[in-house]
Write an enzyme that holds these catalytic residues in place. Structure first.
Site, PDB file in Angstrom:
ATOM      1  CE  LYS A 250      -5.663  -7.886  -1.762  1.00 32.89           C
ATOM      2  NZ  LYS A 250      -7.106  -7.663  -1.770  1.00 32.89           N
TER       3      LYS A 250
ATOM      4  CE  LYS B  95      -4.238  -1.818   0.674  1.00 32.35           C
ATOM      5  NZ  LYS B  95      -5.604  -1.819   1.002  1.00 32.35           N
TER       6      LYS B  95
ATOM      7  CE  LYS C 171     -13.433  -3.706  -0.149  1.00 35.07           C
ATOM      8  NZ  LYS C 171     -12.507  -3.400   0.940  1.00 35.07           N
TER       9      LYS C 171
END
Ligand code: ATP
Ligand code: MG
Length: 325
Positions: free
Chosen positions: A192, A112, A195
């Protein structure tokens, strides 16, 4: 007494088939055998950039997806994380038991912070600490999640061990419950499905949207022409068949792809039909819920009210064990 489980999802965008196959579907299967707590983790979702005007609608969207997929509020507690402030209080306490090095090793943090280079904040870094607090506040014994969260549950176990060692045995060491589709790849065939990566098929996607996304999705990169034999085991789209198609269809697609009897277009058409069939009843139930959103908010508030005494009791035990009050 049934064993307690806890799990949650972030209101960071539309829930997708990865969330469904990796977690939600498993949660529904566990409803009868466990004492179930399901959270919408809004405090986690603020660790990446978002529009405050959208947060409330994202929360209710997530709740509607939960219920539409089969989470029964009568057989579980469904609630919003920020309605129970003890989550953040316990997170602060756990942060004092967390070596920085442990957080630096977390894969999600590395990914992230790479994804949001301009906003690498301390909340993103300490995300697993809050997640440990979410789980341990209710003394959950097991956590049904996708594979990407397994490292955070291992971290939670370590925090429970450390707390128990320093202050006395209060917390269980929760186990990870993985579904049989614990890691669904995104349409990019690389990361992966997430969202926040926009590489997903959302649970709310119409047949047209599903087809639009599938039609441009990557297949076996070495299959250049329709007449080339394909390699299903190297094809992300073929892996989706494993989740949505019947055994006969999977066998048919595999054999025909390998001898170029069918092309990627045909393979995707069969998949699109099966995804649509899976999503149709979920979307029908969701439409009903959309027409009565007050009832969904009520479920969420009730969920928080039913859990508040447990959260408060755990915090009293924690403060007392730590000599804080
Ligand atoms: P974000 O991109 O904002 O992190 P996300 O799609 O990863 O969103 P989360 O809310 O972080 O979703 O995770 C909710 C649950 O869904 C977790 O249990 C997680 O392990 C599971 N999950 C998420 N993505 C996948 C996936 N691609 N395959 C299987 N399980 C998944
Ligand atoms: Mg995630």
């Amino acid at each position: 007494m049934k064993k307690k489980i806890f799990s949650g999802m972030q209101p960071s965008g539309r829930l997708h088939i990865g969330n469904y196959l990796g977690a939600l579907r498993n949660w529904v299967a566990l409803l009868d055998s466990y004492d179930c707590i399901f959270c919408i983790v809004d405090y986690h979702a603020i660790t990446i950039p978002y529009d405050p005007k959208e947060m409330q609608s994202r929360i209710i969207e997530a709740a509607m997806d939960y219920i539409a997929c089969g989470l029964d509020p009568k057989r579980s507690s469904i609630f919003i994380q920020s309605e129970i402030p003890e989550h953040t209080e316990l997170a602060w306490i756990f942060s004092s038991l967390t070596p920085m090095g442990m957080l630096e090793r977390m894969t999600q943090y590395k990914e992230k912070s790479e994804q949001h280079k301009k906003n690498v904040n301390a909340g993103l870094f300490t995300y697993p600490v809050l997640q440990a607090a979410d789980i341990l506040l209710y003394k959950a014994k097991a956590v049904p999640v996708g594979e990407d969260q397994a490292q955070h549950i291992e971290f939670t176990r370590e925090i429970a061990r450390r707390f128990n060692h320093h202050y006395g045995a209060i917390f269980p060491e929760p186990e990870t419950l993985l579904s049989d589709a614990a890691r669904v790849l995104g349409l990019d065939g690389e990361h992966k499905m997430s969202k926040s990566r926009h590489n997903d098929i959302a649970l709310t996607d119409s047949p047209e949207e599903v087809w639009q996304k599938l039609s441009t999705a990557k297949t076996d990169t070495q299959r250049m022409r329709r007449s080339d034999p394909g390699r299903p085991d190297m094809c992300n789209i073929f892996s989706y068949h494993g989740f949505f198609s019947s055994n006969e269809e999977i066998q048919h697609v595999k054999t025909e792809c390998e001898k170029a009897g069918i092309g990627c277009f045909d393979c995707k058409k069969i998949l699109a039909k099966n995804i649509d069939e899976t999503l149709a009843p979920i979307q029908a139930k969701r439409t009903e819920l959309e027409n009565d959103q007050d009832a969904v908010w009520h479920v969420l508030h009730q969920g928080a009210e039913s859990l508040r005494p447990t959260a408060q009791k755990t915090m009293e035990e924690v403060r007392s064990a730590m000599g804080l009050r």
